[in-house]
Each structure stands twice: as C-alpha cells, then as structure tokens.
Write a protein that holds these residues in place. Structure first.
Motif, PDB file in Angstrom:
ATOM      1  N   GLN A 124      27.154  32.921  39.628  1.00  0.00           N
ATOM      2  CA  GLN A 124      27.784  32.267  40.778  1.00  0.00           C
ATOM      3  C   GLN A 124      29.266  32.016  40.529  1.00  0.00           C
ATOM      4  OE1 GLN A 124      24.918  31.088  39.278  1.00  0.00           O
ATOM      5  NE2 GLN A 124      23.476  31.841  40.799  1.00  0.00           N
ATOM      6  N   GLN A 125      29.613  31.559  39.323  1.00  0.00           N
ATOM      7  CA  GLN A 125      31.022  31.313  39.015  1.00  0.00           C
ATOM      8  C   GLN A 125      31.817  32.619  38.976  1.00  0.00           C
ATOM      9  OE1 GLN A 125      31.069  29.041  35.376  1.00  0.00           O
ATOM     10  NE2 GLN A 125      30.756  27.102  36.442  1.00  0.00           N
ATOM     11  N   ILE A 126      31.213  33.649  38.432  1.00  0.00           N
ATOM     12  CA  ILE A 126      31.884  34.952  38.385  1.00  0.00           C
ATOM     13  C   ILE A 126      32.128  35.456  39.803  1.00  0.00           C
ATOM     14  CG2 ILE A 126      31.592  37.386  37.756  1.00  0.00           C
ATOM     15  CD1 ILE A 126      30.001  36.350  35.276  1.00  0.00           C
ATOM     16  N   ASP A 127      31.101  35.400  40.647  1.00  0.00           N
ATOM     17  CA  ASP A 127      31.237  35.870  42.031  1.00  0.00           C
ATOM     18  C   ASP A 127      32.300  35.072  42.784  1.00  0.00           C
ATOM     19  OD1 ASP A 127      29.296  37.792  41.596  1.00  0.00           O
ATOM     20  OD2 ASP A 127      27.685  36.618  42.525  1.00  0.00           O
ATOM     21  N   ALA A 128      32.334  33.760  42.576  1.00  0.00           N
ATOM     22  CA  ALA A 128      33.321  32.917  43.260  1.00  0.00           C
ATOM     23  C   ALA A 128      34.738  33.255  42.783  1.00  0.00           C
ATOM     24  CB  ALA A 128      33.010  31.441  43.010  1.00  0.00           C
ATOM     25  N   ALA A 129      34.922  33.419  41.485  1.00  0.00           N
ATOM     26  CA  ALA A 129      36.252  33.747  40.953  1.00  0.00           C
ATOM     27  C   ALA A 129      36.695  35.136  41.423  1.00  0.00           C
ATOM     28  CB  ALA A 129      36.243  33.674  39.430  1.00  0.00           C
ATOM     29  N   LEU A 130      35.763  36.088  41.476  1.00  0.00           N
ATOM     30  CA  LEU A 130      36.120  37.423  41.965  1.00  0.00           C
ATOM     31  C   LEU A 130      36.478  37.388  43.450  1.00  0.00           C
ATOM     32  CD1 LEU A 130      33.497  39.614  40.079  1.00  0.00           C
ATOM     33  CD2 LEU A 130      35.987  39.671  39.788  1.00  0.00           C
ATOM     34  N   ALA A 131      35.773  36.576  44.228  1.00  0.00           N
ATOM     35  CA  ALA A 131      36.091  36.444  45.658  1.00  0.00           C
ATOM     36  C   ALA A 131      37.498  35.867  45.835  1.00  0.00           C
ATOM     37  CB  ALA A 131      35.059  35.555  46.352  1.00  0.00           C
ATOM     38  N   LEU A 132      37.854  34.876  45.018  1.00  0.00           N
ATOM     39  CA  LEU A 132      39.209  34.305  45.087  1.00  0.00           C
ATOM     40  C   LEU A 132      40.251  35.341  44.665  1.00  0.00           C
ATOM     41  CD1 LEU A 132      38.554  30.729  43.645  1.00  0.00           C
ATOM     42  CD2 LEU A 132      39.130  31.335  46.011  1.00  0.00           C
ATOM     43  N   LEU A 133      39.928  36.132  43.641  1.00  0.00           N
ATOM     44  CA  LEU A 133      40.849  37.171  43.185  1.00  0.00           C
ATOM     45  C   LEU A 133      41.084  38.191  44.301  1.00  0.00           C
ATOM     46  CD1 LEU A 133      42.426  38.541  40.827  1.00  0.00           C
ATOM     47  CD2 LEU A 133      40.296  39.751  40.297  1.00  0.00           C
ATOM     48  N   ARG A 134      40.048  38.574  44.984  1.00  0.00           N
ATOM     49  CA  ARG A 134      40.179  39.554  46.073  1.00  0.00           C
ATOM     50  C   ARG A 134      40.979  38.987  47.246  1.00  0.00           C
ATOM     51  NH1 ARG A 134      34.413  40.822  44.459  1.00  0.00           N
ATOM     52  NH2 ARG A 134      34.701  42.581  43.046  1.00  0.00           N
ATOM     53  N   GLN A 135      40.789  37.689  47.523  1.00  0.00           N
ATOM     54  CA  GLN A 135      41.586  37.038  48.586  1.00  0.00           C
ATOM     55  C   GLN A 135      43.057  37.038  48.210  1.00  0.00           C
ATOM     56  OE1 GLN A 135      40.000  33.110  49.183  1.00  0.00           O
ATOM     57  NE2 GLN A 135      38.348  33.828  50.528  1.00  0.00           N
ATOM     58  N   ASP A 136      43.342  36.706  46.947  1.00  0.00           N
ATOM     59  CA  ASP A 136      44.739  36.687  46.486  1.00  0.00           C
ATOM     60  C   ASP A 136      45.354  38.076  46.567  1.00  0.00           C
ATOM     61  OD1 ASP A 136      44.488  33.985  45.993  1.00  0.00           O
ATOM     62  OD2 ASP A 136      44.239  34.210  43.824  1.00  0.00           O
ATOM     63  N   ASN A 137      44.581  39.105  46.232  1.00  0.00           N
ATOM     64  CA  ASN A 137      45.096  40.479  46.273  1.00  0.00           C
ATOM     65  C   ASN A 137      45.366  40.932  47.712  1.00  0.00           C
ATOM     66  OD1 ASN A 137      45.029  40.692  43.503  1.00  0.00           O
ATOM     67  ND2 ASN A 137      43.089  41.778  43.444  1.00  0.00           N
ATOM     68  N   LYS A 138      44.535  40.481  48.669  1.00  0.00           N
ATOM     69  CA  LYS A 138      44.752  40.833  50.070  1.00  0.00           C
ATOM     70  C   LYS A 138      45.998  40.136  50.623  1.00  0.00           C
ATOM     71  CE  LYS A 138      40.033  41.924  51.399  1.00  0.00           C
ATOM     72  NZ  LYS A 138      38.899  41.543  52.251  1.00  0.00           N
ATOM     73  N   ALA A 139      46.261  38.910  50.129  1.00  0.00           N
ATOM     74  CA  ALA A 139      47.394  38.136  50.610  1.00  0.00           C
ATOM     75  C   ALA A 139      48.723  38.752  50.134  1.00  0.00           C
ATOM     76  CB  ALA A 139      47.290  36.692  50.152  1.00  0.00           C
ATOM     77  N   ASP A 140      48.657  39.469  49.028  1.00  0.00           N
ATOM     78  CA  ASP A 140      49.898  40.058  48.483  1.00  0.00           C
ATOM     79  C   ASP A 140      50.364  41.208  49.262  1.00  0.00           C
ATOM     80  OD1 ASP A 140      49.901  38.186  46.494  1.00  0.00           O
ATOM     81  OD2 ASP A 140      49.001  39.488  44.992  1.00  0.00           O
TER      82      ASP A 140
END
Length: 140
Positions: A124-140
C-alpha cells in the motif's frame, strides 16, 4: 496361563504380520517436508543499480540485503507489477552503505520513490508513493 498372547496375530494366508502404525518420526518427516514446500521461494531477479540502470531513472531505488525476506517480497512485487526498480546491497556496495546511512538506517528494505523514503515492505505504501510520483511527473 490364560492362553492370551501379547503378540500381534499373523495373517495365516499370507504369512505377513499386519502393517505397523506410523510412529512419531514419520509424522515429523511429513511435517518437515510440508514446511519446506510451504517456505519455498521461487527465484526472483535482482536488478543491481548500475550506472546504465540508474540512467533509465528507475521509479524505485531499493536498499536491501540478500538474506532479507521483505527485500525478496519487494522484488517479487516490483517484478509482478512491472515496476521499474533497482537495488543496492546496503551491506556490501559503497553507494548502498552510504545511502543507508543517509536515510537513517533502521528497517530494510529502504525504498526511495521520488522524494519519499519508505522503510520496510508495504504494498500500500509503495503504491501510494508511486501514485504521488506519477502525479508529480504529470505536473512537470
């Protein structure tokens, strides 16, 4: 004498003695074999953090050890989910040792996902951190 014997009867047709009961050693061996089969862990590839792999910017950089059960589970999870990751040996690789000390040590595996540092294995923590990473990458 009463004519009652402690001996087991012999099958007069075949001349064989009746089958013996399983003793404790057989039961122990069966349980031991079952535990070995239950604990069997299939092979999992270790993707070392070489300069070539780091150049691909993996989503997860993991600090682990060959003997760590949770590291094995994390690698299996990454491979099953096709998550781009690599691993530094936190006991033997100079960069792994340095990163482990910088993150404060503690539990292993240590996973660096974007700005997040996770200690221990939690899907769950891995999935949540990866989801945040993907959001940050889309924002860039």
């Amino acid at each position: 004498m009463s004519g009652i014997s402690d001996e087991k009867p012999v099958n007069t047709e075949t001349g064989n003695k009746p089958a013996r009961r399983f003793n404790g050693a057989y039961i122990f061996l069966i349980i031991f074999a079952a535990l070995l089969l239950f604990k069997y862990r299939g092979p999992v590839d270790t993707i070392d953090c070489t300069p070539e792999v780091i150049a691909t910017e993996p989503d997860v950089i993991m600090l682990g050890a060959w003997w760590c059960t949770y590291c094995y589970q994390a690698k299996r999870y990454f491979q099953n989910k096709q998550i781009n990751y690599c691993e530094y040996d936190m006991e033997n690789h100079p960069t792994g040792i340095e990163l482990y000390e910088k993150t404060g040590g503690g539990a292993i595996p240590v996973m660096m996902i974007g700005e997040h540092v996770l200690k221990g294995f939690s899907e769950q923590q891995i999935d949540a951190a990866l989801a945040l990473l993907r959001q940050d990458n889309k924002a860039d």
